[in-house]
Design a protein around this motif. Sequence first.
Motif, short mmCIF file in Angstrom:
data_model
loop_
_atom_site.label_atom_id
_atom_site.label_comp_id
_atom_site.label_asym_id
_atom_site.label_seq_id
_atom_site.Cartn_x
_atom_site.Cartn_y
_atom_site.Cartn_z
N MET A 1 -61.29 25.95 55.53
CA MET A 1 -60.10 26.02 54.71
C MET A 1 -59.65 24.61 54.33
O MET A 1 -59.65 23.71 55.14
N ALA A 2 -59.25 24.47 53.08
CA ALA A 2 -58.76 23.18 52.60
C ALA A 2 -57.39 22.88 53.22
O ALA A 2 -56.79 23.73 53.87
N GLU A 3 -56.91 21.70 52.96
CA GLU A 3 -55.63 21.26 53.48
C GLU A 3 -54.46 22.03 52.89
O GLU A 3 -53.41 22.15 53.49
N PHE A 4 -54.66 22.55 51.70
CA PHE A 4 -53.58 23.27 51.03
C PHE A 4 -54.16 24.34 50.13
O PHE A 4 -55.34 24.35 49.81
N ALA A 5 -53.28 25.25 49.71
CA ALA A 5 -53.67 26.31 48.78
C ALA A 5 -52.96 26.04 47.45
O ALA A 5 -52.14 25.13 47.34
N ALA A 6 -53.26 26.85 46.46
CA ALA A 6 -52.56 26.75 45.18
C ALA A 6 -52.30 28.14 44.63
O ALA A 6 -53.12 29.05 44.79
N VAL A 7 -51.13 28.29 44.03
CA VAL A 7 -50.77 29.50 43.30
C VAL A 7 -50.44 29.05 41.88
O VAL A 7 -49.53 28.24 41.67
N VAL A 8 -51.22 29.55 40.93
CA VAL A 8 -51.04 29.21 39.52
C VAL A 8 -50.54 30.45 38.79
O VAL A 8 -51.19 31.50 38.82
N LEU A 9 -49.38 30.32 38.16
CA LEU A 9 -48.79 31.44 37.44
C LEU A 9 -49.29 31.43 36.00
O LEU A 9 -49.11 30.45 35.28
N ALA A 10 -49.94 32.53 35.61
CA ALA A 10 -50.58 32.61 34.29
C ALA A 10 -50.37 33.99 33.67
O ALA A 10 -51.28 34.56 33.09
N GLY A 11 -49.16 34.51 33.80
CA GLY A 11 -48.93 35.86 33.29
C GLY A 11 -47.86 35.96 32.24
O GLY A 11 -47.46 37.06 31.89
N GLY A 12 -47.39 34.83 31.71
CA GLY A 12 -46.30 34.87 30.74
C GLY A 12 -46.70 35.47 29.40
O GLY A 12 -47.89 35.65 29.11
N ARG A 13 -45.71 35.78 28.59
CA ARG A 13 -45.95 36.44 27.30
C ARG A 13 -46.09 35.46 26.13
O ARG A 13 -46.45 35.87 25.04
N ALA A 14 -45.74 34.20 26.30
CA ALA A 14 -45.88 33.18 25.25
C ALA A 14 -45.21 33.59 23.94
O ALA A 14 -45.78 33.43 22.86
N ARG A 15 -44.00 34.08 24.03
CA ARG A 15 -43.29 34.54 22.82
C ARG A 15 -43.14 33.43 21.77
O ARG A 15 -43.27 33.68 20.58
N ARG A 16 -42.85 32.22 22.24
CA ARG A 16 -42.65 31.11 21.28
C ARG A 16 -43.95 30.65 20.63
O ARG A 16 -43.94 29.87 19.70
N LEU A 17 -45.07 31.14 21.14
CA LEU A 17 -46.37 30.84 20.53
C LEU A 17 -46.95 32.07 19.84
O LEU A 17 -48.15 32.19 19.65
N GLY A 18 -46.09 33.02 19.53
CA GLY A 18 -46.54 34.21 18.82
C GLY A 18 -47.25 35.24 19.69
O GLY A 18 -47.94 36.11 19.18
N GLY A 19 -47.10 35.11 21.02
CA GLY A 19 -47.68 36.10 21.92
C GLY A 19 -49.16 35.89 22.23
O GLY A 19 -49.79 36.75 22.85
N VAL A 20 -49.74 34.75 21.84
CA VAL A 20 -51.14 34.48 22.17
C VAL A 20 -51.28 34.29 23.69
O VAL A 20 -50.30 34.03 24.38
#
Length: 190
Positions: A1-20
Motif C-alpha cells: 500500500m502506498a503512503e496515501f490514497a486519492a479520491v477524485v470526484l468526476a461526477g458533475g454535470r458541467a452545466r456551464r460547459l453545456g453538459g459535456v
Amino acid sequence: MAEFAAVVLAGGRARRLGGVDKVLLPVGGRTLLDRTLDAVAEADPLVVVGPPRTTARAVRWTAEDPPGGGPLAGLQAGLAQLPAETRAVAVLAGDHPHLTPATIARLLAALRATPDSAGAVLVDAQDRPQWLVGVWDVSALRGAMPAEVHNRPLRAALAPLAPVHVPAIESEASDVDTPDDLRNARTAQE
C-alpha cells in the motif's frame, strides 16, 4: 500500500460547459481526468467517483447513491472505498489541468508538518481555500462527515477542520468550469 490514497470526484454535470463530460475534455493532449490522475499516480488506492470512463491509469470506480448527490456525497462514496488502515487521502476534483505530483507532495508535507491539523488545502492568490485540492487525515475526514450528505456543501464539512493553507504556485489551483477556463487551460499548454 502506498503512503496515501486519492479520491477524485468526476461526477458533475458541467452545466456551464453545456453538459459535456468535462473530465474527458483534452488539454495538452490528455483529458482533464487523466491530468488529475497523473498528479496522484502514487496513491493506492486511486478511487474515482463518477461514471466509469476510459483512463490511462487503473482506478477503482464508485458512485454516490443515488447519483447526482453533489461533492459531499461523492466524497462519502470515495471514503467508503478506502482500506481501514489508510491514513492520508488526497481529495481532488477531476477538472484541474495544472496539478502536478509536486502539488500533492507540498500538501502532504504541510499535513505532516502540522500534526494537529486534519488537512492541508491549496489556496488561490486571494487565500481562498480550494476544497477540492487537498490532502486530509482520513480519520478526521470520516469523523467530519455529516449524517446527511446529499446536496450539502463540501465546505460545510471541511471548513470546521481548519486545514493548513498551502499557497498555489502559478495556475495549479485553476479548474475548468466555463468555456473561458477551458480556453485558458489549453492556451497555457501551448
